[in-house]
Design a protein around this motif. Structure first.
Motif, PDB file in Angstrom:
ATOM      1  N   SER A 101       0.814  -1.218   0.000  1.00  0.00           N
ATOM      2  CA  SER A 101       0.000   0.000   0.000  1.00  0.00           C
ATOM      3  C   SER A 101       0.844   1.263   0.000  1.00  0.00           C
ATOM      4  O   SER A 101       0.349   2.342  -0.339  1.00  0.00           O
ATOM      5  N   SER A 102       2.103   1.147   0.389  1.00  0.00           N
ATOM      6  CA  SER A 102       2.973   2.325   0.420  1.00  0.00           C
ATOM      7  C   SER A 102       3.609   2.610  -0.941  1.00  0.00           C
ATOM      8  O   SER A 102       4.359   3.574  -1.086  1.00  0.00           O
ATOM      9  N   MET A 103       3.309   1.758  -1.928  1.00  0.00           N
ATOM     10  CA  MET A 103       3.870   1.937  -3.270  1.00  0.00           C
ATOM     11  C   MET A 103       2.777   2.274  -4.273  1.00  0.00           C
ATOM     12  O   MET A 103       1.624   1.882  -4.101  1.00  0.00           O
ATOM     13  N   ASN A 104       3.144   2.985  -5.310  1.00  0.00           N
ATOM     14  CA  ASN A 104       2.225   3.287  -6.407  1.00  0.00           C
ATOM     15  C   ASN A 104       2.103   2.044  -7.288  1.00  0.00           C
ATOM     16  O   ASN A 104       3.083   1.635  -7.915  1.00  0.00           O
ATOM     17  N   PRO A 105       0.915   1.424  -7.346  1.00  0.00           N
ATOM     18  CA  PRO A 105       0.776   0.168  -8.103  1.00  0.00           C
ATOM     19  C   PRO A 105       0.973   0.344  -9.604  1.00  0.00           C
ATOM     20  O   PRO A 105       1.151  -0.634 -10.316  1.00  0.00           O
ATOM     21  N   ARG A 106       0.956   1.592 -10.084  1.00  0.00           N
ATOM     22  CA  ARG A 106       1.127   1.847 -11.515  1.00  0.00           C
ATOM     23  C   ARG A 106       2.584   2.106 -11.896  1.00  0.00           C
ATOM     24  O   ARG A 106       2.884   2.324 -13.065  1.00  0.00           O
ATOM     25  N   MET A 107       3.446   2.095 -10.910  1.00  0.00           N
ATOM     26  CA  MET A 107       4.867   2.336 -11.179  1.00  0.00           C
ATOM     27  C   MET A 107       5.653   1.037 -11.071  1.00  0.00           C
ATOM     28  O   MET A 107       5.388   0.213 -10.194  1.00  0.00           O
ATOM     29  N   GLU A 111      11.127   2.498 -11.098  1.00  0.00           N
ATOM     30  CA  GLU A 111      10.668   3.883 -10.947  1.00  0.00           C
ATOM     31  C   GLU A 111      10.474   4.231  -9.473  1.00  0.00           C
ATOM     32  O   GLU A 111      10.797   5.344  -9.038  1.00  0.00           O
ATOM     33  N   ILE A 112       9.944   3.269  -8.705  1.00  0.00           N
ATOM     34  CA  ILE A 112       9.722   3.487  -7.271  1.00  0.00           C
ATOM     35  C   ILE A 112      11.039   3.747  -6.551  1.00  0.00           C
ATOM     36  O   ILE A 112      11.142   4.643  -5.704  1.00  0.00           O
ATOM     37  N   GLU A 115      12.715   7.204  -7.245  1.00  0.00           N
ATOM     38  CA  GLU A 115      12.087   8.385  -6.641  1.00  0.00           C
ATOM     39  C   GLU A 115      12.925   9.036  -5.548  1.00  0.00           C
ATOM     40  O   GLU A 115      13.151  10.245  -5.585  1.00  0.00           O
ATOM     41  N   TYR A 150       5.823  -4.717 -11.399  1.00  0.00           N
ATOM     42  CA  TYR A 150       4.952  -3.820 -10.657  1.00  0.00           C
ATOM     43  C   TYR A 150       4.729  -4.402  -9.261  1.00  0.00           C
ATOM     44  O   TYR A 150       4.877  -5.621  -9.053  1.00  0.00           O
TER      45      TYR A 150
END
Length: 269
Positions: A101-107, A111-112, A115, A150
């Motif tokens: 939940s702490s990660m962007n599921p679309r990245m 990319e994560i 950041e 992902y």
């Protein structure tokens, strides 16, 4: 020398409800004081709602203090502005309970992990940034293959390792682990705890470990603070946990499930 000093910290929540006449103020953290030395492993333990995570969020500047202060390396963090605040955020990182939940599921994972390198302007060109990320993945027990995946394609253990790698990339001085292993099964918990031990030795990390699992404390902490209803009721060495004098500490110990003989021996030392 103390890296982090918390002095009489208080946090308040206001609950609004049509059942209440106006609002009700809840004392989430009440006059908590503690010190964490550089290189120390400090744990906060207590039941859900005892104020552990709220205090951690205040340390991370994610929750305001109603009163009191928090000092990092001698500086009051509430007074930090601009670049000084950004530098503080780089030095204090967090690994959340639910890594997914702490990660962007679309990245993608690549990319994560890029950041924090980009956000904190670590002055690295693309080639050096990629090398830093690959090296950190290896340090956290992952191969470069995960960079193209992902978050939804990762296992729970892989997610937690990626979250740890992301937190370590800015080269922090303090890492807060908020129930970082509670969503994993026992085997994965042991793997992640073993990884933390290795990483801490390599990077000379200071960390704050938040948990309700008393059995693991002698394995992950030097000292333990016991929180009850927003107050810090006792601080003692982790290996002397069973010698705690406060009645709430004894209550937690009596209720703690100890499933492995090694955990029972560790608690009784």
């Amino acid at each position: 020398m103390s890296l982090l000093v918390v002095e009489n910290a208080c946090c308040r929540y206001r609950l609004h409800s049509h059942w209440l006449a106006g609002h009700k103020e809840v004392k989430a953290v009440e006059k908590v004081s503690l010190q964490i030395a550089e290189g120390e492993r400090f744990a906060l333990a207590g039941e859900s709602g005892s104020g552990k995570s709220t205090l951690a969020r205040a340390i991370l500047l994610l929750e305001p203090l109603a009163s009191g202060k928090i000092l990092f390396d001698g500086a009051d963090i509430s007074a930090l502005k601009g670049n000084a605040q950004k530098n503080y955020r780089r030095q204090v990182q967090m690994v959340f309970q639910d890594a997914y939940s702490s990660m962007n599921p679309r990245m993608q994972v690549g990319e994560i992990l890029a950041e924090p390198v980009r956000s904190f302007a670590l002055k690295e060109n693309e080639a050096r940034a990629k090398k830093r990320i690959s090296s950190m993945l290896e340090c956290c027990g992952l191969s470069a293959k995960v960079l193209a995946r992902y978050p939804g394609e990762l296992s729970g253990g892989e997610c937690q390792r990626v979250a740890l790698a992301r937190a370590l990339l800015p080269q922090p001085r303090l890492v807060v682990f908020d129930e970082a292993t509670s969503s994993l099964d026992v085997t994965l918990q042991n793997q992640i705890l073993g990884l933390l031990h290795q990483v801490r030795q390599q990077m000379n990390l200071t960390y704050l470990f938040i948990t309700h699992n008393l059995a693991m404390l002698p394995h992950v902490a030097d000292r333990v603070g016991i929180m009850q209803e927003g107050r810090l009721v006792e601080v003692l060495p982790a290996h002397q946990l069973t010698q705690g004098k406060h009645s709430y500490t004894q209550k937690l110990l009596a209720a703690a499930p100890v499933t492995h003989p090694k955990d029972r021996r560790a608690l009784s030392k």
